[in-house]
Design a protein around this motif. Sequence first.
Motif, PDB file in Angstrom:
ATOM      1  N   GLU A 439      -8.204  15.919   8.973  1.00 41.88           N
ATOM      2  CA  GLU A 439      -9.324  16.831   9.217  1.00 41.88           C
ATOM      3  C   GLU A 439      -9.287  17.446  10.601  1.00 41.88           C
ATOM      4  N   LYS A 440      -8.908  16.648  11.611  1.00 42.10           N
ATOM      5  CA  LYS A 440      -8.947  17.135  12.983  1.00 42.10           C
ATOM      6  C   LYS A 440      -7.705  17.945  13.337  1.00 42.10           C
ATOM      7  N   TRP A 441      -6.517  17.416  12.993  1.00 39.56           N
ATOM      8  CA  TRP A 441      -5.271  17.995  13.464  1.00 39.56           C
ATOM      9  C   TRP A 441      -4.578  18.883  12.434  1.00 39.56           C
ATOM     10  N   GLY A 442      -5.147  19.031  11.249  1.00 41.09           N
ATOM     11  CA  GLY A 442      -4.498  19.801  10.188  1.00 41.09           C
ATOM     12  C   GLY A 442      -3.528  18.916   9.434  1.00 41.09           C
ATOM     13  N   GLU A 443      -2.500  18.456  10.120  1.00 41.89           N
ATOM     14  CA  GLU A 443      -1.576  17.464   9.590  1.00 41.89           C
ATOM     15  C   GLU A 443      -1.386  16.391  10.649  1.00 41.89           C
ATOM     16  N   THR A 444      -1.068  15.206  10.200  1.00 41.79           N
ATOM     17  CA  THR A 444      -0.712  14.148  11.129  1.00 41.79           C
ATOM     18  C   THR A 444       0.546  13.472  10.614  1.00 41.79           C
ATOM     19  N   ILE A 445       1.204  12.703  11.466  1.00 47.78           N
ATOM     20  CA  ILE A 445       2.540  12.186  11.177  1.00 47.78           C
ATOM     21  C   ILE A 445       2.460  10.770  10.614  1.00 47.78           C
ATOM     22  N   LYS A 446       3.070  10.591   9.448  1.00 50.16           N
ATOM     23  CA  LYS A 446       3.150   9.271   8.825  1.00 50.16           C
ATOM     24  C   LYS A 446       4.610   8.892   8.651  1.00 50.16           C
ATOM     25  N   ALA A 447       4.936   7.656   8.994  1.00 55.20           N
ATOM     26  CA  ALA A 447       6.288   7.141   8.806  1.00 55.20           C
ATOM     27  C   ALA A 447       6.292   6.136   7.664  1.00 55.20           C
ATOM     28  N   LEU A 448       7.180   6.359   6.710  1.00 53.40           N
ATOM     29  CA  LEU A 448       7.381   5.428   5.607  1.00 53.40           C
ATOM     30  C   LEU A 448       8.649   4.647   5.927  1.00 53.40           C
ATOM     31  N   VAL A 449       8.519   3.318   6.091  1.00 51.62           N
ATOM     32  CA  VAL A 449       9.604   2.517   6.664  1.00 51.62           C
ATOM     33  C   VAL A 449      10.017   1.387   5.722  1.00 51.62           C
ATOM     34  N   VAL A 450      11.321   1.236   5.553  1.00 56.42           N
ATOM     35  CA  VAL A 450      11.912   0.056   4.920  1.00 56.42           C
ATOM     36  C   VAL A 450      12.563  -0.760   6.035  1.00 56.42           C
ATOM     37  N   THR A 451      12.152  -2.000   6.183  1.00 54.50           N
ATOM     38  CA  THR A 451      12.664  -2.812   7.290  1.00 54.50           C
ATOM     39  C   THR A 451      13.971  -3.508   6.910  1.00 54.50           C
ATOM     40  N   THR A 452      14.705  -3.923   7.919  1.00 57.07           N
ATOM     41  CA  THR A 452      15.933  -4.683   7.702  1.00 57.07           C
ATOM     42  C   THR A 452      15.572  -6.080   7.200  1.00 57.07           C
ATOM     43  N   PRO A 453      16.452  -6.721   6.425  1.00 54.32           N
ATOM     44  CA  PRO A 453      16.139  -8.055   5.888  1.00 54.32           C
ATOM     45  C   PRO A 453      15.765  -9.045   6.990  1.00 54.32           C
ATOM     46  N   GLY A 454      14.640  -9.697   6.774  1.00 52.41           N
ATOM     47  CA  GLY A 454      14.194 -10.723   7.720  1.00 52.41           C
ATOM     48  C   GLY A 454      13.488 -10.198   8.958  1.00 52.41           C
ATOM     49  N   ASP A 456      10.667  -8.703  11.429  1.00 52.20           N
ATOM     50  CA  ASP A 456       9.220  -8.866  11.575  1.00 52.20           C
ATOM     51  C   ASP A 456       8.740  -7.854  12.612  1.00 52.20           C
ATOM     52  N   VAL A 457       8.166  -6.763  12.144  1.00 53.64           N
ATOM     53  CA  VAL A 457       7.724  -5.705  13.041  1.00 53.64           C
ATOM     54  C   VAL A 457       6.387  -5.160  12.549  1.00 53.64           C
ATOM     55  N   THR A 458       5.563  -4.714  13.468  1.00 56.38           N
ATOM     56  CA  THR A 458       4.242  -4.212  13.100  1.00 56.38           C
ATOM     57  C   THR A 458       4.176  -2.695  13.242  1.00 56.38           C
ATOM     58  N   GLU A 459       3.154  -2.124  12.640  1.00 54.29           N
ATOM     59  CA  GLU A 459       2.905  -0.687  12.764  1.00 54.29           C
ATOM     60  C   GLU A 459       2.757  -0.300  14.230  1.00 54.29           C
ATOM     61  N   ALA A 460       1.979  -1.074  14.973  1.00 51.31           N
ATOM     62  CA  ALA A 460       1.731  -0.764  16.388  1.00 51.31           C
ATOM     63  C   ALA A 460       3.017  -0.779  17.200  1.00 51.31           C
ATOM     64  N   GLU A 461       3.924  -1.713  16.879  1.00 52.00           N
ATOM     65  CA  GLU A 461       5.177  -1.807  17.630  1.00 52.00           C
ATOM     66  C   GLU A 461       6.055  -0.579  17.402  1.00 52.00           C
ATOM     67  N   LEU A 462       6.090  -0.087  16.166  1.00 54.83           N
ATOM     68  CA  LEU A 462       6.912   1.086  15.878  1.00 54.83           C
ATOM     69  C   LEU A 462       6.328   2.350  16.493  1.00 54.83           C
ATOM     70  N   PRO A 476       4.302   8.785  15.245  1.00 57.46           N
ATOM     71  CA  PRO A 476       3.479   8.630  14.034  1.00 57.46           C
ATOM     72  C   PRO A 476       2.093   8.099  14.374  1.00 57.46           C
ATOM     73  N   THR A 477       1.112   8.570  13.637  1.00 58.22           N
ATOM     74  CA  THR A 477      -0.236   8.002  13.783  1.00 58.22           C
ATOM     75  C   THR A 477      -0.435   6.839  12.824  1.00 58.22           C
ATOM     76  N   SER A 478       0.484   6.715  11.840  1.00 58.19           N
ATOM     77  CA  SER A 478       0.418   5.577  10.916  1.00 58.19           C
ATOM     78  C   SER A 478       1.821   5.274  10.410  1.00 58.19           C
ATOM     79  N   VAL A 479       2.036   4.017  10.074  1.00 61.14           N
ATOM     80  CA  VAL A 479       3.302   3.559   9.503  1.00 61.14           C
ATOM     81  C   VAL A 479       2.982   2.780   8.231  1.00 61.14           C
ATOM     82  N   GLU A 480       3.678   3.128   7.184  1.00 63.53           N
ATOM     83  CA  GLU A 480       3.494   2.440   5.906  1.00 63.53           C
ATOM     84  C   GLU A 480       4.813   1.783   5.538  1.00 63.53           C
ATOM     85  N   PHE A 481       4.765   0.484   5.259  1.00 62.53           N
ATOM     86  CA  PHE A 481       5.997  -0.240   4.941  1.00 62.53           C
ATOM     87  C   PHE A 481       6.259  -0.202   3.438  1.00 62.53           C
ATOM     88  N   ARG A 482       7.501   0.101   3.080  1.00 60.29           N
ATOM     89  CA  ARG A 482       7.907   0.222   1.683  1.00 60.29           C
ATOM     90  C   ARG A 482       9.112  -0.687   1.421  1.00 60.29           C
TER      91      ARG A 482
END
Length: 511
Positions: A439-454, A456-462, A476-482
């Motif tokens: 709503e504010k920025w028109g578009e915002t950046i989302k990262a869809l991430v597949v992590t390496t086996p084992g 342990d990383v958080t959205e905030a860290e990325l 990115p303003t948000s990270v979604e793990f897939r």
Amino acid sequence: MFVPFSARDFLDRAETVYGERTGIVDEPDQPAEPLTGLTYQRVAQLARAQAAGLDALDVAQGERVAVVSHNSARLLTSFFGVCGYGRVLVPINFRLSPEEIRYIVEHSGASVLLTDPELEDTVADIPVKHRFTLGAASDAELYRFDADPTLWAADEGATATINYTSGTTARPKGVQLTHRNIWVNATTFALHAGVTDRDVYLHTLPMFHCNGWGMPFAMAGLGVPQIVIRKIDGAEILRRVEKYGVTVLCAAPAVVNAVLDAAQDWDGEIPGRDRVRVIVAGAPPPTKTVERVETELGWEFIQIYGLTETSPLLTINRTRSEWDDISAGERAAKLVRAGAPALGVTLRTSENGEVLARSNVVLEGYWEQPEETARQLEGGWFHTGDGGVFDEENYLTIMDRKKDVIITGGENVSSIEVEDCLHSHPAVAEVAVIGVPDEKWGETIKALVVTTPGADVTEAELIKHCKERLAGYKAPTSVEFRTELARTATGKLQKFKLRAPYWEGRQRQVS
């Protein structure tokens, strides 16, 4: 008779016709001492003195002069003092990281770097032949009033500015805009916006952004006082509209939202009612926002569409007499379209729906990237990378972005660049960066991430990882793990499938 266009033509006319009129009101609250009392005659004197100063430094015509600065009178004057005397100005986004600025300075081959005092530490380690921190101390060396500058034989095909923009590559590309590009853009823009010498312009748009869309030139040529604002604040915009009698400004949708928010707490009548024209680009705001500009602010909303590569004006959408008797809501629904082709612009769509353009505002090429230039100008048309449709009124609506570009808050972000940054984190195996509605920025950046086996990383860290390496607005303003990402049989990411759920129910796939 053929007389070549020059960017300096606009200031020459301002000095000749409006010499005693206020030309620039500098930002008063800045780390450098403001340049005050700038009539157009004084601006022209400063431009000549800057050119003479570059002569004294043996900076030859054709050499690049980079500047990384917030809006200021010194930056505005450089559009004439540098470009107008045959050198090439490279205005750099001050929000970029030190590494990004270093790349642009080195890639452009700039021999001079002018820096806002607030950004002095940011560029401290960038190697360059001549370096100046803008302010009273550097004025003595940069402005030589005791010598006449070397005259430049105007060449309208010469590069006037190189404007770096994010796009289909991980590194920004240097857009070469010629004197002809600048001249035609400024003139047609002023014509469509109805600019006259009775206007007052407020520089809410960053001047580095496609040369402030050409307004430093257009407004000078018509003797319009130019009010400089350094940092954007909705209430401060309203105060300056009131104080200086502002009648026209350019803005990204996020700036419009900031003004609308500030207006809610404004005491008294909103400044500029029935007087101000606000020209918006970057991404079409919601219809309701457009309606609120008319009903709550009493300002006229004008939409344009274009790219840095097109100087930028390709289309304009301004309310017309045929719409006078319809409601504000109906008018707003028409105004969210990109608009009709500007004078001298020819548009069409390719077989796959990409918007193609031909015009004198289209770039000369990408600096030192002939293959990319040939690709973008294939077949004698500029390939915008945007998908669009024309309606029965021949108005264009942008429906999708075919290039890997996200426009957030008016800034272009290369999704490839952000993906490249995330891939440098050891926990990231695969990543797709997409734009999602906001709503504010028109578009915002989302990262869809597949992590390496084992891993342990958080959205905030990325997100932190990106902010440490890129300009903040690119993170990115948000990270979604897939567990996996949609790909073709050949392994190519299918971003249209990844984006689809976030844009479901919307007619357009951009905001």
